[in-house]
Design a protein around this motif. Structure first.
Motif, PDB file in Angstrom:
ATOM      1  N   LEU A 338      -7.640  10.210  17.741  1.00 36.48           N
ATOM      2  CA  LEU A 338      -7.587   8.752  17.678  1.00 36.48           C
ATOM      3  C   LEU A 338      -6.365   8.213  18.432  1.00 36.48           C
ATOM      4  N   GLY A 339      -5.452   7.524  17.762  1.00 34.96           N
ATOM      5  CA  GLY A 339      -4.320   6.926  18.456  1.00 34.96           C
ATOM      6  C   GLY A 339      -3.371   7.913  19.099  1.00 34.96           C
ATOM      7  N   ALA A 340      -3.411   9.172  18.696  1.00 35.25           N
ATOM      8  CA  ALA A 340      -2.552  10.196  19.296  1.00 35.25           C
ATOM      9  C   ALA A 340      -3.167  10.826  20.534  1.00 35.25           C
ATOM     10  N   ALA A 341      -4.476  10.659  20.720  1.00 34.80           N
ATOM     11  CA  ALA A 341      -5.202  11.431  21.734  1.00 34.80           C
ATOM     12  C   ALA A 341      -4.637  11.246  23.128  1.00 34.80           C
ATOM     13  N   GLY A 342      -4.361   9.999  23.522  1.00 34.51           N
ATOM     14  CA  GLY A 342      -3.892   9.752  24.878  1.00 34.51           C
ATOM     15  C   GLY A 342      -2.574  10.424  25.178  1.00 34.51           C
ATOM     16  N   ALA A 343      -1.676  10.498  24.198  1.00 35.78           N
ATOM     17  CA  ALA A 343      -0.381  11.144  24.405  1.00 35.78           C
ATOM     18  C   ALA A 343      -0.524  12.659  24.426  1.00 35.78           C
ATOM     19  N   ILE A 344      -1.305  13.201  23.507  1.00 38.64           N
ATOM     20  CA  ILE A 344      -1.535  14.646  23.501  1.00 38.64           C
ATOM     21  C   ILE A 344      -2.153  15.078  24.825  1.00 38.64           C
ATOM     22  N   GLU A 345      -3.149  14.325  25.278  1.00 38.10           N
ATOM     23  CA  GLU A 345      -3.832  14.697  26.515  1.00 38.10           C
ATOM     24  C   GLU A 345      -2.967  14.456  27.740  1.00 38.10           C
ATOM     25  N   ALA A 346      -2.074  13.476  27.688  1.00 38.84           N
ATOM     26  CA  ALA A 346      -1.112  13.304  28.773  1.00 38.84           C
ATOM     27  C   ALA A 346      -0.214  14.523  28.893  1.00 38.84           C
ATOM     28  N   ALA A 347       0.265  15.034  27.752  1.00 39.01           N
ATOM     29  CA  ALA A 347       1.106  16.227  27.777  1.00 39.01           C
ATOM     30  C   ALA A 347       0.332  17.439  28.317  1.00 39.01           C
ATOM     31  N   LEU A 348      -0.919  17.572  27.914  1.00 43.95           N
ATOM     32  CA  LEU A 348      -1.733  18.685  28.409  1.00 43.95           C
ATOM     33  C   LEU A 348      -2.015  18.542  29.901  1.00 43.95           C
ATOM     34  N   THR A 349      -2.129  17.305  30.376  1.00 44.27           N
ATOM     35  CA  THR A 349      -2.319  17.078  31.806  1.00 44.27           C
ATOM     36  C   THR A 349      -1.070  17.476  32.582  1.00 44.27           C
ATOM     37  N   VAL A 350       0.093  17.166  32.053  1.00 43.43           N
ATOM     38  CA  VAL A 350       1.348  17.601  32.672  1.00 43.43           C
ATOM     39  C   VAL A 350       1.377  19.119  32.791  1.00 43.43           C
ATOM     40  N   LEU A 351       0.973  19.812  31.742  1.00 38.34           N
ATOM     41  CA  LEU A 351       0.963  21.275  31.781  1.00 38.34           C
ATOM     42  C   LEU A 351      -0.026  21.797  32.813  1.00 38.34           C
ATOM     43  N   ALA A 352      -1.176  21.132  32.950  1.00 36.26           N
ATOM     44  CA  ALA A 352      -2.148  21.545  33.958  1.00 36.26           C
ATOM     45  C   ALA A 352      -1.577  21.403  35.364  1.00 36.26           C
ATOM     46  N   VAL A 353      -0.828  20.300  35.589  1.00 32.37           N
ATOM     47  CA  VAL A 353      -0.180  20.087  36.889  1.00 32.37           C
ATOM     48  C   VAL A 353       0.898  21.142  37.122  1.00 32.37           C
ATOM     49  N   GLU A 354       1.693  21.364  36.113  1.00 34.60           N
ATOM     50  CA  GLU A 354       2.828  22.288  36.241  1.00 34.60           C
ATOM     51  C   GLU A 354       2.371  23.729  36.428  1.00 34.60           C
ATOM     52  N   ARG A 355       1.309  24.112  35.734  1.00 34.18           N
ATOM     53  CA  ARG A 355       0.888  25.515  35.721  1.00 34.18           C
ATOM     54  C   ARG A 355      -0.340  25.783  36.584  1.00 34.18           C
ATOM     55  N   HIS A 356      -0.841  24.734  37.237  1.00 37.31           N
ATOM     56  CA  HIS A 356      -2.023  24.870  38.101  1.00 37.31           C
ATOM     57  C   HIS A 356      -3.150  25.609  37.369  1.00 37.31           C
ATOM     58  N   THR A 357      -3.398  25.131  36.156  1.00 33.56           N
ATOM     59  CA  THR A 357      -4.432  25.720  35.305  1.00 33.56           C
ATOM     60  C   THR A 357      -5.130  24.600  34.552  1.00 33.56           C
ATOM     61  N   VAL A 358      -6.460  24.622  34.551  1.00 32.81           N
ATOM     62  CA  VAL A 358      -7.238  23.620  33.827  1.00 32.81           C
ATOM     63  C   VAL A 358      -7.893  24.282  32.627  1.00 32.81           C
ATOM     64  N   PRO A 359      -7.609  23.823  31.405  1.00 31.07           N
ATOM     65  CA  PRO A 359      -8.246  24.401  30.222  1.00 31.07           C
ATOM     66  C   PRO A 359      -9.749  24.142  30.229  1.00 31.07           C
ATOM     67  N   PRO A 360     -10.511  24.974  29.529  1.00 29.59           N
ATOM     68  CA  PRO A 360     -11.953  24.746  29.463  1.00 29.59           C
ATOM     69  C   PRO A 360     -12.322  23.676  28.444  1.00 29.59           C
ATOM     70  N   THR A 361     -13.524  23.165  28.567  1.00 30.53           N
ATOM     71  CA  THR A 361     -14.079  22.274  27.557  1.00 30.53           C
ATOM     72  C   THR A 361     -14.777  23.148  26.522  1.00 30.53           C
ATOM     73  N   ALA A 362     -14.224  23.225  25.334  1.00 27.09           N
ATOM     74  CA  ALA A 362     -14.781  24.093  24.299  1.00 27.09           C
ATOM     75  C   ALA A 362     -16.196  23.666  23.930  1.00 27.09           C
ATOM     76  N   ASN A 363     -17.038  24.640  23.681  1.00 27.79           N
ATOM     77  CA  ASN A 363     -18.415  24.439  23.203  1.00 27.79           C
ATOM     78  C   ASN A 363     -19.333  23.787  24.228  1.00 27.79           C
TER      79      ASN A 363
END
Length: 407
Positions: A338-363
């Motif tokens: 909910l209200g936390a999603a955009g911040a959590i996903e922003a942090a995960l996007t930073v990690l994807a940029v930094e590590r050149h890795t895209v997590p999978p979409t579960a299920n």
């Protein structure tokens, strides 16, 4: 040419995938959902949720936290402490008047509200906690961070439903560009896994009814998706002007280069099926970042696992970005926070940029044939990411899009 942007120098995460950035990243890259049936929701039409495991508020948010914080504030403090330490900053030595805090939150202290309402009905008004109001009002997430971090600059909470966390990060970008702050701790937090809130979403038909297999219930962009799984957690980013970060020798994990926002002005809860508002926010964010659609390498999609949202979002992404970008939704693991999603996903996007890795979409087993995107499935994908988008949308038709670029 990308915009100068601001530096992301610190990250903090508290999610159902794990406490801390390392544990959360490991969890989302593994692509296994921790969703389970919750005893606290027993007897409700839907009792599935993604909750933070083994969270110790006294250890992570302060000794008095169990007495003075609702769970949503505890998540905010824990995530922010990790982010500030990750940035190599010390609240004891910084100029607090130049430090801002912006936190996204959609609900506030709903656990406190529900619990104290029960006390009022069963024991009478004299038994209600004198801390009821400061425990439940949403602004206390930012207020507690200010006290914990000695941050006496601008102090805000944004409430744009499920876009709140992304809106907070965008507002922080504006504060830094305007010169009102030198450092901003920005993020989002939510602790809405309580019976009344879960019942409300269930009554709307927004939640997955896959009760027999909760770990497979959140399945963004899958042809068999039937609703989201509610989650909880918090995320925080430390943002500074890049020149300031470089001058103090800080590690720049990525740049926050652009922000765009819009309103659908269409319906209380349903997205505009044509994605017009989403497109406006996407275009605005890319223009702000001075990047073109064909430069986008990765999208961390809102991807809630609801039939209407995923279809509208996919249509907008396909229209503007085509099929070049590697798209994922990490809500398959974290649930919808909910209200936390955009911040959590922003942090995960930073990690994807930094590590050149895209997590999978579960299920994501059987992609919706109408979703014409390069969806990352199965396992994390090594992928060079120079420009990434994180988009978030909320009830009321509120849209927020962030653009991150490699440092």
């Amino acid at each position: 040419m990308t915009a100068p942007g601001v530096a992301v120098t610190g990250l903090g995460l508290v999610t159902a995938a794990g406490i801390g950035v390392a544990e959360t990243w490991r969890g989302v890259c593994a692509g296994r959902s921790p969703a389970r049936r919750q005893p606290s929701l027993a007897g409700l039409p839907v009792d599935i949720a993604c909750t933070v495991p083994d969270f110790d508020p006294a250890a992570l948010a302060g000794r008095r936290s169990p007495l003075t914080h609702d769970r949503f504030s505890q998540f905010a403090v824990a995530a922010a402490r990790e982010a500030v330490a990750d940035a190599g900053l010390d609240p004891v030595t910084w100029d607090g008047a130049r430090v801002g805090v912006v936190v996204g939150c959609g609900l506030g202290g709903v656990a406190t509200w529900e619990r104290q309402h029960d006390v009022l009905r069963s024991e009478g008004p004299d038994a209600v906690s004198a801390l009821l109001i400061p425990l439940l009002v949403p602004n206390m997430a930012a207020g507690h961070l200010a006290m914990d971090l000695r941050a006496t600059g601008p102090n805000l909470v944004t409430a744009t439903a499920c876009a709140s966390g992304a809106t907070a990060v965008g507002a922080a970008l504006d504060l830094l560009r305007a010169g009102r702050c030198d450092v901003v701790v920005a993020g989002g937090t939510e602790a809405g896994v309580v019976p009344l809130i879960v019942t409300g979403f269930a009554r709307m038909g927004a939640l997955s009814r896959r009760l027999a297999e909760p770990a497979a219930a959140s399945r963004p962009f899958d042809a068999d998706r039937d609703g989201f799984v509610i989650g909880e957690g918090g995320g925080a980013l430390v943002l500074e002007r890049e020149a300031d970060a470089r001058a103090r020798g800080a590690r720049v994990r990525a740049r926050l280069a652009g922000y765009g926002a819009s309103a659908d002005a269409h319906h209380m809860t349903a997205p505009d099926p044509h994605g017009a508002g989403v497109l406006r926010a996407l275009r605005a964010a890319l223009a702000d970042a001075r990047v073109t659609p064909d430069e986008v390498d990765h999208v961390n999609a809102h991807g809630t696992s609801t039939p209407l949202n995923d279809a509208a979002e996919a249509r907008a992404l396909r229209t503007l970005l085509g099929t070049k970008a590697a798209v994922t939704s990490t809500k398959g693991v974290t649930g919808h926070t909910l209200g936390a999603a955009g911040a959590i996903e922003a942090a995960l996007t930073v990690l994807a940029v930094e590590r050149h890795t895209v997590p999978p979409t579960a299920n994501l087993v059987r992609p919706d044939p109408e979703v014409d995107l390069d969806l990352v499935t199965g396992s994390a994908r090594p992928h060079r990411v120079e420009v990434a988008v994180s988009d978030s949308f909320g009830f009321g038709g509120q849209n927020a899009v962030l653009v991150f670029t490699a440092a």
